[in-house]
Design an enzyme around this catalytic site. Structure first.
Site, mmCIF file in Angstrom:
data_model
loop_
_atom_site.group_PDB
_atom_site.id
_atom_site.type_symbol
_atom_site.label_atom_id
_atom_site.label_comp_id
_atom_site.label_asym_id
_atom_site.label_seq_id
_atom_site.Cartn_x
_atom_site.Cartn_y
_atom_site.Cartn_z
ATOM 1 N N LYS A 13 38.329 20.112 73.249
ATOM 2 C CA LYS A 13 38.619 21.080 72.172
ATOM 3 C C LYS A 13 37.654 20.917 71.004
ATOM 4 C CE LYS A 13 42.762 19.336 71.591
ATOM 5 N NZ LYS A 13 42.765 18.272 72.609
ATOM 6 N N ARG A 88 50.976 21.441 67.503
ATOM 7 C CA ARG A 88 51.133 20.516 68.621
ATOM 8 C C ARG A 88 52.591 20.366 69.025
ATOM 9 N NH1 ARG A 88 46.329 17.287 67.855
ATOM 10 N NH2 ARG A 88 46.087 15.754 69.513
ATOM 11 N N ARG A 122 34.184 7.950 75.189
ATOM 12 C CA ARG A 122 33.888 8.723 73.966
ATOM 13 C C ARG A 122 33.479 7.810 72.811
ATOM 14 N NH1 ARG A 122 38.026 12.911 71.445
ATOM 15 N NH2 ARG A 122 39.451 11.156 71.549
ATOM 16 N N ARG A 152 37.141 5.269 68.936
ATOM 17 C CA ARG A 152 38.431 5.453 68.281
ATOM 18 C C ARG A 152 39.452 4.470 68.847
ATOM 19 N NH1 ARG A 152 39.587 11.890 68.320
ATOM 20 N NH2 ARG A 152 41.631 11.126 68.935
ATOM 21 N N ARG A 163 49.280 8.973 74.920
ATOM 22 C CA ARG A 163 48.948 10.295 74.373
ATOM 23 C C ARG A 163 49.155 11.390 75.426
ATOM 24 N NH1 ARG A 163 43.070 9.303 72.433
ATOM 25 N NH2 ARG A 163 43.032 11.495 71.833
#
Ligand code: AP5
Length: 209
Positions: A13, A88, A122, A152, A163
């Protein structure tokens, strides 16, 4: 255009929002980025949000709604925006409905195996918020601004699994919510490069090349 980018963590996204914001000249509003900045700056919102984000849980609705309400009043939102990671939950979507009329919701779909691979690789730039996969980086500095990229905390394997569970329980119901409103556009990202996904995003939004 007022757009929502919906989809599981790591579906792409943010990557797609960064491309589209430049082309349409509208801002990307990432609640995740705003919350991480608040945490870095140790604001009262950041202090509340930190534990939830580190555990891979959602930050309470009232906190996130207040952030978005304020942000949408800024001048750069006059001609539209991309809401990246908001709403969300169904309660967040219901409040958003009272604030604006959204033009389209793009739902990015990706299987869990690909999500886990992407998130474990990532790296993000804490200065300009650009996102990279380690396979595309040469070293550990941001190609955009030269800052050292970081991983992160919520991209650690156990937190990623949490998550994904949170997404299924609390966010996936929004797919039907927006399908019923007729605003959902689905993009299947499986096995697609960034450029291929972007072509698909433009197509479902009716944006000509
Ligand atoms: P947030 O920052 O929004 O995280 P997320 O939704 O989990 O999404 P991600 O940023 O992880 O993924 P993405 O889909 O943007 O993928 P990306 O483009 O980076 O939220 C973090 C936390 O904040 C939440 O867990 C929650 O606690 C809190 N929060 C935020 N909003 C909230 C809300 N509304 N309510 C409550 N709490 C909220 O891509 C991922 C990786 O894949 C990158 O490395 C990228 O380079 C790579 N990649 C992208 N596209 C491709 C491709 N096509 N092929 C190969 N690699 C690709």
């Amino acid at each position: 255009m007022k757009l929502i980018f919906l989809g599981p963590p790591g579906a792409g996204k943010g990557t797609q929002a960064q491309l589209l914001m430049h082309d349409l000249n509208i801002p990307q509003i990432s609640t995740g980025d705003i919350l991480r900045k608040a945490i870095r700056e140790m604001t009262p919102t950041g202090v509340i949000a930190k534990g939830y984000i580190d555990r891979g849980e959602l930050v309470p609705d009232d906190v996130v709604i207040a952030i978005v309400r304020d942000r949408l009043q800024e001048k750069d939102c006059e001609n539209g925006y991309i809401l990246d990671g908001f709403p969300r939950t169904v309660p967040q979507a219901e409040v958003l409905d009272t604030i604006v009329e959204i033009d389209a919701v793009v739902d990015f779909e990706l299987p869990n195996e690909e999500i886990i691979n992407r998130l474990s690789g990532r790296r993000v730039c804490p200065k300009c918020n650009s996102t990279y996969h380690i396979s595309r980086l040469n070293g550990d500095t941001c190609p955009g601004c030269g800052e050292k990229v970081i991983q992160r905390k919520d991209d650690m394997p156990e937190t990623v699994l949490n998550r994904l569970e949170v997404y299924e329980k609390q966010t996936a119901p929004l797919i039907d919510y927006y399908k019923n409103k007729g605003s959902l556009r689905v993009v299947d990202c499986t096995g697609q490069q960034v450029e291929g996904v972007y072509a698909e995003v433009r197509k479902v939004l009716g944006i000509n090349a």
